[in-house]
Design an enzyme around this catalytic site. Structure first.
Site, PDB file in Angstrom:
ATOM      1  N   ASP A  42       0.839  -1.189   0.000  1.00 25.09           N
ATOM      2  CA  ASP A  42       0.000   0.000   0.000  1.00 25.09           C
ATOM      3  C   ASP A  42       0.882   1.250   0.000  1.00 25.09           C
ATOM      4  O   ASP A  42       1.735   1.412   0.866  1.00 25.09           O
ATOM      5  CB  ASP A  42      -0.893   0.003   1.248  1.00 25.09           C
ATOM      6  CG  ASP A  42      -1.745   1.253   1.319  1.00 25.09           C
ATOM      7  OD1 ASP A  42      -2.869   1.219   0.789  1.00 25.09           O
ATOM      8  OD2 ASP A  42      -1.296   2.245   1.901  1.00 25.09           O
ATOM      9  N   TYR A  47       2.489  10.044  -0.278  1.00 24.34           N
ATOM     10  CA  TYR A  47       3.606   9.511   0.518  1.00 24.34           C
ATOM     11  C   TYR A  47       4.960   9.830  -0.116  1.00 24.34           C
ATOM     12  O   TYR A  47       6.000   9.677   0.517  1.00 24.34           O
ATOM     13  CB  TYR A  47       3.505   7.996   0.691  1.00 24.34           C
ATOM     14  CG  TYR A  47       2.256   7.484   1.345  1.00 24.34           C
ATOM     15  CD1 TYR A  47       1.320   8.326   1.960  1.00 24.34           C
ATOM     16  CD2 TYR A  47       1.984   6.130   1.340  1.00 24.34           C
ATOM     17  CE1 TYR A  47       0.170   7.818   2.543  1.00 24.34           C
ATOM     18  CE2 TYR A  47       0.839   5.618   1.928  1.00 24.34           C
ATOM     19  CZ  TYR A  47      -0.062   6.467   2.521  1.00 24.34           C
ATOM     20  OH  TYR A  47      -1.194   5.947   3.100  1.00 24.34           O
ATOM     21  N   LYS A  72      -3.016   5.752  -4.016  1.00 27.85           N
ATOM     22  CA  LYS A  72      -4.112   6.683  -3.778  1.00 27.85           C
ATOM     23  C   LYS A  72      -3.849   8.020  -4.481  1.00 27.85           C
ATOM     24  O   LYS A  72      -2.717   8.497  -4.498  1.00 27.85           O
ATOM     25  CB  LYS A  72      -4.265   6.934  -2.277  1.00 27.85           C
ATOM     26  CG  LYS A  72      -4.529   5.669  -1.485  1.00 27.85           C
ATOM     27  CD  LYS A  72      -4.338   5.932   0.004  1.00 27.85           C
ATOM     28  CE  LYS A  72      -4.044   4.649   0.738  1.00 27.85           C
ATOM     29  NZ  LYS A  72      -2.666   4.199   0.577  1.00 27.85           N
ATOM     30  N   HIS A 107      -7.845   9.307  -1.837  1.00 27.23           N
ATOM     31  CA  HIS A 107      -7.255   9.297  -0.501  1.00 27.23           C
ATOM     32  C   HIS A 107      -8.144   9.964   0.550  1.00 27.23           C
ATOM     33  O   HIS A 107      -8.297   9.454   1.653  1.00 27.23           O
ATOM     34  CB  HIS A 107      -5.879   9.961  -0.536  1.00 27.23           C
ATOM     35  CG  HIS A 107      -4.959   9.476   0.524  1.00 27.23           C
ATOM     36  ND1 HIS A 107      -3.604   9.493   0.369  1.00 27.23           N
ATOM     37  CD2 HIS A 107      -5.172   8.958   1.756  1.00 27.23           C
ATOM     38  CE1 HIS A 107      -3.026   9.004   1.459  1.00 27.23           C
ATOM     39  NE2 HIS A 107      -3.971   8.674   2.317  1.00 27.23           N
TER      40      HIS A 107
END
Length: 153
Positions: A42, A47, A72, A107
């Site tokens: 994931d 990120y 996401k 997200h």
């Protein structure tokens, strides 16, 4: 153990999150997780580690079709409109070095942006660049609104 999604795709119940991982640490941890037997990775655009996650997957030697990858769409991207969302999905595919994403999520529910983002994501499913789409961090009222226009297969 896997869970079957509404489109028949199976997602491993246990996966490795990469939220706090950056740089070489992300690459090494993803590789080690796959070598240890994990099959769900994931990540997210927000990120800022999709390139390293993709490298870790490649380094592991595990065939792509044995790995379930989730990423996401970043909330800042959603605010910029449909073409920017499409460009960001293409960028995720490039960074991950993959032909397809197993699960692409919105997200966070960004007011007045969910519908257009979802519609772009539906196009990527039709083009076989994304196998399944969904949401993260949505409340019931967000889901009710989404279900009013989402294409059901």
């Amino acid at each position: 153990m896997n869970v079957k999604l509404n489109n028949g795709l199976e997602i491993p119940q246990i996966g490795v999150g990469t939220w706090t991982l950056r740089g070489e640490t992300a690459r090494q941890n993803v590789r080690q997780a796959l070598e240890a037997g994990f099959r769900h990775i994931d990540t997210a655009q927000g990120y800022e580690n999709e390139t390293e996650v993709g490298q870790g997957i490649a380094d592991s030697g595990v065939p792509r079709d044995e790995i379930f990858v989730t990423t996401k769409v970043h909330t800042d991207i959603m605010r910029m409109g449909p073409q920017t969302v499409a460009d960001s999905i293409d960028e995720s595919l490039r960074k991950l070095n993959m032909d397809y994403i197993d699960l692409l999520l919105i997200h966070w529910p960004v007011k007045d942006c969910v519908k257009q983002t979802w519609q772009v994501m539906e196009e990527y499913v039709r083009w076989d660049k994304v196998r399944s789409i969904g949401v993260s961090n949505f409340n019931r009222h967000h889901l009710d609104d989404l279900l009013s226009y989402a294409v059901r297969t």
